[in-house]
Write a protein that holds these residues in place. Sequence first.
Motif, PDB file in Angstrom:
ATOM      1  N   GLY A 185       0.250  -0.640   0.434  1.00  0.00           N
ATOM      2  CA  GLY A 185       0.132   0.269   0.301  1.00  0.00           C
ATOM      3  C   GLY A 185       0.721   0.918   0.296  1.00  0.00           C
ATOM      4  N   LEU A 186       0.481   2.468   0.712  1.00  0.00           N
ATOM      5  CA  LEU A 186       0.717   3.164   0.609  1.00  0.00           C
ATOM      6  C   LEU A 186       1.223   3.883   2.098  1.00  0.00           C
ATOM      7  N   VAL A 187       2.719   4.404   2.265  1.00  0.00           N
ATOM      8  CA  VAL A 187       2.795   4.718   3.708  1.00  0.00           C
ATOM      9  C   VAL A 187       4.152   6.299   3.219  1.00  0.00           C
ATOM     10  N   GLN A 188       3.476   6.696   4.262  1.00  0.00           N
ATOM     11  CA  GLN A 188       4.584   8.075   4.099  1.00  0.00           C
ATOM     12  C   GLN A 188       6.138   6.945   4.279  1.00  0.00           C
TER      13      GLN A 188
ATOM     14  N   GLY B 113       7.635   5.451   7.754  1.00  0.00           N
ATOM     15  CA  GLY B 113       6.753   4.287   8.330  1.00  0.00           C
ATOM     16  C   GLY B 113       6.963   2.932   7.188  1.00  0.00           C
ATOM     17  N   SER B 114       6.365   1.664   8.562  1.00  0.00           N
ATOM     18  CA  SER B 114       6.179   0.327   8.185  1.00  0.00           C
ATOM     19  C   SER B 114       5.000   0.056   7.394  1.00  0.00           C
ATOM     20  N   LEU B 115       5.442  -1.331   7.195  1.00  0.00           N
ATOM     21  CA  LEU B 115       4.760  -2.276   6.254  1.00  0.00           C
ATOM     22  C   LEU B 115       4.839  -3.545   6.442  1.00  0.00           C
TER      23      LEU B 115
ATOM     24  N   ASN C  21      10.313  -1.677   8.133  1.00  0.00           N
ATOM     25  CA  ASN C  21      11.238  -0.350   8.882  1.00  0.00           C
ATOM     26  C   ASN C  21      11.037   0.813   7.721  1.00  0.00           C
TER      27      ASN C  21
ATOM     28  N   THR D 222      10.287   2.590  -3.140  1.00  0.00           N
ATOM     29  CA  THR D 222       8.899   2.101  -3.478  1.00  0.00           C
ATOM     30  C   THR D 222       9.370   0.628  -4.923  1.00  0.00           C
TER      31      THR D 222
ATOM     32  N   VAL E  29       3.955  -1.380  -3.531  1.00  0.00           N
ATOM     33  CA  VAL E  29       3.739  -0.285  -2.023  1.00  0.00           C
ATOM     34  C   VAL E  29       4.973   0.977  -2.343  1.00  0.00           C
TER      35      VAL E  29
ATOM     36  N   VAL F 264       6.488   4.242  -1.443  1.00  0.00           N
ATOM     37  CA  VAL F 264       6.138   5.353  -0.372  1.00  0.00           C
ATOM     38  C   VAL F 264       6.805   7.070  -0.215  1.00  0.00           C
ATOM     39  N   SER F 265       5.793   6.968  -0.267  1.00  0.00           N
ATOM     40  CA  SER F 265       5.667   9.155  -0.147  1.00  0.00           C
ATOM     41  C   SER F 265       6.857   9.927   0.541  1.00  0.00           C
TER      42      SER F 265
END
Length: 127
Positions: free
Chosen positions: A10-13, A16-18, A84, A91, A123, A125-126
Amino acid sequence: QVQLVQSGGGLVQAGGSLRLSCASSGRTLRNYATGWFRQAPGKEREFVAAIGWRGDTTYYADSVKGRFTISRDNVQNTVYLQMNSLKPEDTAVYYCAASYNDNGSYYYTHRDEYDYWGQGTQVTVSS
């Protein structure tokens, strides 16, 4: 036949973590070394992390070492990638992969060594 089904992503700043999951449908992942790869737009698919089927040996690309953790649950037939401190350069579309091996501590790091692949998950990452 091993069929790998991925979830997560997904999208995360940045920072962040996924967590990505990769489950085998219909067949145990015991005796299968597994790994994660990623492919960014315009780039080749690159190795991220690998784990032997016993789960006691792991190997990481330098770019993710200390930030990503690969693990597996052989009862649930699932492999995980905990990510993490994510960076925009992480990305990509992430793929899990598996290949049979009698040696429970052995893992593969080259994409050509893997026989089975998941469908991929995005994935982003912004910054």
